[in-house]
Design a protein around this motif. Structure first.
Motif, mmCIF file in Angstrom:
data_model
loop_
_atom_site.group_PDB
_atom_site.id
_atom_site.type_symbol
_atom_site.label_atom_id
_atom_site.label_comp_id
_atom_site.label_asym_id
_atom_site.label_seq_id
_atom_site.Cartn_x
_atom_site.Cartn_y
_atom_site.Cartn_z
ATOM 1 N N CYS A 174 0.835 -1.188 0.000
ATOM 2 C CA CYS A 174 0.000 0.000 0.000
ATOM 3 C C CYS A 174 0.879 1.250 0.000
ATOM 4 C CB CYS A 174 -0.920 0.007 1.215
ATOM 5 S SG CYS A 174 -2.186 1.300 1.179
ATOM 6 N N ALA A 175 0.427 2.297 -0.679
ATOM 7 C CA ALA A 175 1.226 3.514 -0.795
ATOM 8 C C ALA A 175 1.330 4.273 0.521
ATOM 9 C CB ALA A 175 0.634 4.431 -1.869
ATOM 10 N N ASN A 176 0.344 4.084 1.417
ATOM 11 C CA ASN A 176 0.333 4.783 2.698
ATOM 12 C C ASN A 176 0.021 3.805 3.823
ATOM 13 O OD1 ASN A 176 0.634 7.765 2.045
ATOM 14 N ND2 ASN A 176 -1.083 7.219 0.708
ATOM 15 N N VAL A 177 0.442 4.147 5.022
ATOM 16 C CA VAL A 177 0.136 3.355 6.210
ATOM 17 C C VAL A 177 -0.336 4.279 7.319
ATOM 18 C CG1 VAL A 177 1.741 1.484 5.689
ATOM 19 C CG2 VAL A 177 2.530 3.455 7.025
ATOM 20 N N PHE A 178 -0.989 3.690 8.307
ATOM 21 C CA PHE A 178 -1.423 4.411 9.509
ATOM 22 C C PHE A 178 -0.534 3.974 10.663
ATOM 23 C CE2 PHE A 178 -3.875 4.147 13.482
ATOM 24 C CZ PHE A 178 -4.113 5.501 13.696
ATOM 25 N N GLU A 179 0.090 4.929 11.351
ATOM 26 C CA GLU A 179 0.955 4.621 12.488
ATOM 27 C C GLU A 179 0.387 5.272 13.743
ATOM 28 O OE1 GLU A 179 5.599 4.944 14.057
ATOM 29 O OE2 GLU A 179 5.046 5.747 12.080
ATOM 30 N N PRO A 180 -0.046 4.470 14.728
ATOM 31 C CA PRO A 180 -0.542 5.033 15.984
ATOM 32 C C PRO A 180 0.617 5.479 16.876
ATOM 33 C CG PRO A 180 -0.643 2.649 16.065
ATOM 34 C CD PRO A 180 -0.152 3.005 14.685
ATOM 35 N N ALA A 181 0.300 6.176 17.943
ATOM 36 C CA ALA A 181 1.316 6.579 18.911
ATOM 37 C C ALA A 181 1.944 5.357 19.556
ATOM 38 C CB ALA A 181 0.687 7.477 19.982
ATOM 39 N N ASP A 182 3.195 5.476 20.000
ATOM 40 C CA ASP A 182 3.903 4.353 20.620
ATOM 41 C C ASP A 182 3.109 3.774 21.787
ATOM 42 O OD1 ASP A 182 5.925 4.663 18.813
ATOM 43 O OD2 ASP A 182 7.291 5.700 20.177
#
Length: 568
Positions: A174-182
């Motif tokens: 996928c061209a983009n990802v979602f990264e949550p806070a640590d």
């Protein structure tokens, strides 16, 4: 939740703290299993659960997803997508607060990943509390249907959530990802482990993270990343408490919270080892009796106010009941002259449930048959208590309102990526508005609804290549108005149907939907592929559905080109 690096062996210590909520025998099927057999057994332990209503989830989240501290009697939503402060005002239900704060229900694993013939509600995953969380609206819409991952550059960053291009080895293409806070990566990792375990029979439309099989179900880059996230962000008290609450409402638990090391036995470093429940749990799931019986919630003399509803219509509220050292079942009884207007879901709660962390969420229904104010008293007694606890129940019933359809207005602020849907205000009181957005994909339709207290709603996730429409209703005293006219947003902009397309038609489930922005009627003729006329309507109006059997049709509209449509 602290971002502390743990060794695999140290996780066993965490498991001792996180396992106190489940009842004895709940996970017996997992004992002595390993790898794929262990995953299968874990599913058998938790797969059976109550399917909750998607739009009712905020009324459960107001107990499971709020910060523990109180500020001037207010509760704050604990949403893991932003650092915005969203409060539940006194007297508000979870749904009312959600509407007032313009929050959204967010699927950790996007529902579009399992969509089948335009339908996303065919599976309990659609409303499973282990896949849904309260969310800030802008973060939710930025997340879209991207997979989880770690970003190397960002197009969205609110200090908690990031969206952007993935680091090498992440994203599954996928061209983009979602990264949550640590501090929330472990929370989401354990949610996805649950989804991969319970819903391993889904046919995944997107294969960024999931593969359609019973083992391993997660693709290697995904489970390796999630294992790292779970190690660095171990199980928190927030998750432990939420696990207990979800079990009350939905009837099942997340085994990856009860056993923080479980994922290692299924996908990680312990796949060749046998899982022994007693070695993981380490403690009796039932708290010991260590003092006098006590009810800590509710407080004696407090009130539960149902507000207003229409006579003959039900309104439901929940009352948290928790305590310590109960020695026998707690009895419940509703008394008073208006007791017939209030119904409790049970008359007895086991002592073990009250003693357990999280207690019990009691559902009470207000169902008045006459107009006026009603009051009764819920009494809690027995259980070893010295005396009783009383809670006043109040509600007001009004005449059933007569609601009329609203007028949906053309959108404003149209761009390649978004627009604002608009509509006229209700002539009387509106408790909230419900906006229904329908997007049309190659003969299929995908509908979503949004609740708001305003007369407009802004979307930030428009696809300029996809046509869509919206309608609106409003709710008063639990009664919904008729549906408004439909406003269509074409794939390349707004079609003024009076000038460009006198009538727009779409293939939907069970027929053909007619959309006319001018509100007038027009002729529509429908042919099958043999050329035979199967429908010929002179006065087709906005919002009309022409029922047809599934198949391929040619539709001719007055003033427009014939189009080919698929009816599912």
């Amino acid at each position: 939740m602290k971002n502390i690096l743990l060794t695999i062996s140290a996780l066993l210590a965490v498991a001792l703290q996180a396992s106190a909520g489940f009842t004895e025998g709940y996970y017996d099927r997992m004992d002595g299993k390993k790898r794929e057999e262990l995953k299968r057994a874990a599913k058998q332990c938790v797969v059976q659960h109550t399917r909750l209503q998607y739009y009712e989830l905020p009324n459960y989240w107001q107990y499971s997803d709020v910060y523990p501290e109180l500020t001037d009697g207010l509760r704050r939503w604990w949403e893991m997508y932003s650092d915005a402060v969203y409060l539940i005002q006194p007297g508000q239900t979870g749904k009312q607060s959600f509407s007032a704060n313009r929050m959204q229900r967010e699927h950790a694993v996007p529902k579009s990943w399992w969509k089948r013939a335009g339908d996303v509600e065919y599976t309990p995953a659609y409303s499973d509390m282990w896949n849904l969380y309260p969310s800030d609206a802008s973060a939710n819409q930025a997340k879209l249907n991207y997979p989880f991952g770690e970003t190397r550059s960002t197009t969205f960053d609110n200090g908690v959530s990031k969206v952007g291009a993935p680091k090498a080895g992440y994203g599954g293409g996928c061209a983009n990802v979602f990264e949550p806070a640590d501090e929330y990566k472990g929370d989401f990792a354990r949610a996805i482990f649950y989804m991969a375990t319970v819903y391993d029979d889904l046919s995944w439309v997107y294969d960024y993270m999931f593969v359609s099989n019973t083992y391993p179900t997660l693709v290697p880059w995904a489970y390796n990343m999630l294992l790292q996230w779970a190690r660095k962000d171990p199980v928190s008290q927030k998750e432990i408490d939420r696990n207990d609450h979800v079990e009350q409402y939905q009837g099942n638990r997340n085994p990856f919270i009860d056993f923080p090391n479980l994922a290692e036995f299924i996908w990680g470093v312990s796949t060749e080892e046998t899982f022994i429940v007693s070695e993981q749990a380490g403690s009796d799931p039932n708290p010991p009796i260590t003092g006098d019986p006590e009810i800590t919630a509710p407080v004696n003399g407090e009130s539960l106010d149902f507000g207003q509803t229409a006579a003959g219509h039900a309104k439901t509220r929940a009352l948290q009941i928790s305590g310590h050292n109960m020695t026998s079942p707690l009895s419940l009884r509703i008394v008073g002259k208006d007791r017939a207007s209030f119904i409790a879901e049970t008359t007895s709660i086991p002592a073990s449930v009250i003693n357990r962390n999280g207690g019990y969420l009691l559902t009470i229904t207000y169902l008045p048959q006459t107009v006026g104010r009603h009051e009764a008293r819920l009494t809690l007694y027995d259980g070893g208590l010295d005396g009783s606890i009383a809670v006043t129940l109040r509600g007001e019933a009004l005449e059933v309102p007569q609601l009329t359809a609203l007028r949906a207005l053309p959108p404003t602020g149209l761009s390649e990526t978004g627009y604002t849907a608009n509509w006229e205000a209700a002539s009387g009181i509106a408790d909230y508005y419900t906006l229904t957005r329908v997007r049309y994909y190659d003969g299929n339709e995908e509908a979503e609804t949004y609740e708001t207290g305003e007369t407009s709603y802004t979307f930030y996730d428009r696809d300029p290549n996809v046509g869509e429409s919206y309608t609106v209703t409003y709710n008063r005293l639990g009664i919904e108005s008729p549906v408004s006219n439909s406003v269509y947003v074409a794939a390349t902009g707004i079609n003024d149907v009076r000038d460009d397309a006198p009538c727009l038609v779409y293939g939907v489930s069970g027929g053909i939907l007619v959309s006319r922005a001018d509100g007038e009627s027009g002729r529509i003729t429908v042919f099958d592929l043999s050329g035979a006329v199967v429908a010929d309507i002179d006065d087709a109006r906005d919002g009309m559905t022409i029922p047809l059997a599934p198949g391929l049709y040619i539709v001719s509209t007055a003033g427009g080109r014939p189009v080919r449509l698929i009816v599912r």
